[in-house]
Enzyme design. Structure first.
Site, PDB file in Angstrom:
ATOM      1  N   GLY A   8       0.970  -1.077  -0.055  1.00  0.00           N
ATOM      2  CA  GLY A   8       0.041   0.343   0.002  1.00  0.00           C
ATOM      3  C   GLY A   8       0.094   1.082   0.329  1.00  0.00           C
ATOM      4  O   GLY A   8       2.326   1.022   0.056  1.00  0.00           O
ATOM      5  N   ARG A  10       2.476   4.405   0.838  1.00  0.00           N
ATOM      6  CA  ARG A  10       3.834   4.681   2.665  1.00  0.00           C
ATOM      7  C   ARG A  10       3.951   3.231   3.039  1.00  0.00           C
ATOM      8  O   ARG A  10       4.021   3.300   4.778  1.00  0.00           O
ATOM      9  CB  ARG A  10       2.510   6.152   2.795  1.00  0.00           C
ATOM     10  CG  ARG A  10       2.597   6.537   2.684  1.00  0.00           C
ATOM     11  CD  ARG A  10       3.333   7.727   1.776  1.00  0.00           C
ATOM     12  NE  ARG A  10       3.694   8.776   1.198  1.00  0.00           N
ATOM     13  CZ  ARG A  10       4.153   9.216  -0.053  1.00  0.00           C
ATOM     14  NH1 ARG A  10       4.591   8.090  -0.874  1.00  0.00           N
ATOM     15  NH2 ARG A  10       3.735  10.550  -0.044  1.00  0.00           N
ATOM     16  N   GLY A  12       6.723   1.594   3.236  1.00  0.00           N
ATOM     17  CA  GLY A  12       8.035   1.328   2.848  1.00  0.00           C
ATOM     18  C   GLY A  12       8.902   0.732   1.933  1.00  0.00           C
ATOM     19  O   GLY A  12       9.994   0.505   1.765  1.00  0.00           O
ATOM     20  N   LYS A  13       7.899   0.739   0.602  1.00  0.00           N
ATOM     21  CA  LYS A  13       8.406   0.125  -0.372  1.00  0.00           C
ATOM     22  C   LYS A  13       9.687   0.624  -1.156  1.00  0.00           C
ATOM     23  O   LYS A  13      10.791   0.072  -1.579  1.00  0.00           O
ATOM     24  CB  LYS A  13       6.949  -0.101  -1.480  1.00  0.00           C
ATOM     25  CG  LYS A  13       5.938  -0.744  -1.331  1.00  0.00           C
ATOM     26  CD  LYS A  13       4.689   0.173  -2.387  1.00  0.00           C
ATOM     27  CE  LYS A  13       4.393   0.719  -2.887  1.00  0.00           C
ATOM     28  NZ  LYS A  13       3.621   2.043  -1.572  1.00  0.00           N
ATOM     29  N   THR A  33       9.492   6.828 -12.695  1.00  0.00           N
ATOM     30  CA  THR A  33       8.511   6.624 -14.449  1.00  0.00           C
ATOM     31  C   THR A  33       7.476   8.000 -13.707  1.00  0.00           C
ATOM     32  O   THR A  33       6.708   8.301 -14.705  1.00  0.00           O
ATOM     33  CB  THR A  33       8.234   5.415 -13.905  1.00  0.00           C
ATOM     34  OG1 THR A  33       7.329   4.930 -12.877  1.00  0.00           O
ATOM     35  CG2 THR A  33       8.735   4.208 -14.710  1.00  0.00           C
ATOM     36  N   HIS A  48      12.152  12.374  -3.049  1.00  0.00           N
ATOM     37  CA  HIS A  48      12.538  11.098  -3.549  1.00  0.00           C
ATOM     38  C   HIS A  48      14.054  11.314  -3.713  1.00  0.00           C
ATOM     39  O   HIS A  48      15.028  10.454  -3.211  1.00  0.00           O
ATOM     40  CB  HIS A  48      11.825  10.402  -4.258  1.00  0.00           C
ATOM     41  CG  HIS A  48      10.523   8.981  -3.277  1.00  0.00           C
ATOM     42  ND1 HIS A  48      11.222   8.512  -3.323  1.00  0.00           N
ATOM     43  CD2 HIS A  48       9.307  10.177  -3.695  1.00  0.00           C
ATOM     44  CE1 HIS A  48       9.476   7.554  -2.651  1.00  0.00           C
ATOM     45  NE2 HIS A  48       9.044   8.672  -3.077  1.00  0.00           N
ATOM     46  N   ARG A  52      18.684   9.649  -2.061  1.00  0.00           N
ATOM     47  CA  ARG A  52      19.578   8.539  -2.657  1.00  0.00           C
ATOM     48  C   ARG A  52      20.725   9.425  -2.675  1.00  0.00           C
ATOM     49  O   ARG A  52      21.050  10.863  -2.972  1.00  0.00           O
ATOM     50  CB  ARG A  52      19.634   8.389  -3.712  1.00  0.00           C
ATOM     51  CG  ARG A  52      17.662   7.358  -4.022  1.00  0.00           C
ATOM     52  CD  ARG A  52      17.705   6.781  -4.944  1.00  0.00           C
ATOM     53  NE  ARG A  52      17.054   8.091  -6.795  1.00  0.00           N
ATOM     54  CZ  ARG A  52      15.983   8.558  -6.238  1.00  0.00           C
ATOM     55  NH1 ARG A  52      15.133   8.654  -6.022  1.00  0.00           N
ATOM     56  NH2 ARG A  52      15.799   9.793  -7.472  1.00  0.00           N
TER      57      ARG A  52
END
Length: 168
Positions: A8, A10, A12-13, A33, A48, A52
């Site tokens: 789902g 949020r 943690g994927k 994407t 996001h 990184r």
């Protein structure tokens, strides 16, 4: 090797997928994407990106992922839901055509030599029933694509409240 990370919103994927990519490679590729629809979405993209560091190669590609040579690389594709949205919008909400085009693209990248893919997707059908006809059509598209991806995956992990549950 092909990993599918699902769950789902949020759940943690993305964090899980990024950690997995860094376990598999010192210099993974992050393939975004998303289309930049509005400022809120740009803020999400910025958040996001800030997660990184310099180890990552960042690539933005909205639809035709197979135009990139991933041979010998570890690639994190984030995410299928946004990727499918691009097909769905461009085909004027044609579920069958969107599914056909997305499956074709997936098969083209999956056949690249010695590439490892970590693909993030959403289980949007597990949540609230979509209010609109178009929303319900997209939930169907997402569900069918998730089934196709899971059937082709070597490993499938369902994220539940930040906890990875291996289901395949």
């Amino acid at each position: 090797m092909f990993y599918l990370i699902t769950g789902g919103e949020r759940s943690g994927k993305s964090s899980y997928a990024q950690n997995l990519a860094l376990q598999l490679s010192d210099s993974p590729i992050y393939l975004a994407t998303a289309r930049k629809w509005d400022q809120d979405f740009q803020n999400r993209i910025d958040r996001h990106q800030s997660e990184r560091d310099e180890r990552w190669t960042n690539i933005e590609k909205e639809k035709y992922l197979s135009e990139i040579d991933f041979s010998g690389k570890v690639v994190l594709i984030d995410c299928v839901t946004l990727w499918l949205t691009n097909f769905f919008i461009d085909t004027k909400n044609d579920v069958n055509l969107s599914l056909e085009e997305a499956k074709k693209e997936f098969l083209l990248i999956a056949n690249q030599e010695n590439a490892t893919f970590i693909i993030v997707t959403n289980e949007i059908g597990m949540g609230v029933h979509a209010e609109t006809h178009i929303g319900r059509k997209f939930v169907e598209l997402q569900g069918w694509m998730n089934q196709f991806l899971a059937s082709n995956a070597d490993e499938v992990v369902l994220m539940v409240s930040g906890i990875p549950v291996k289901i395949k």
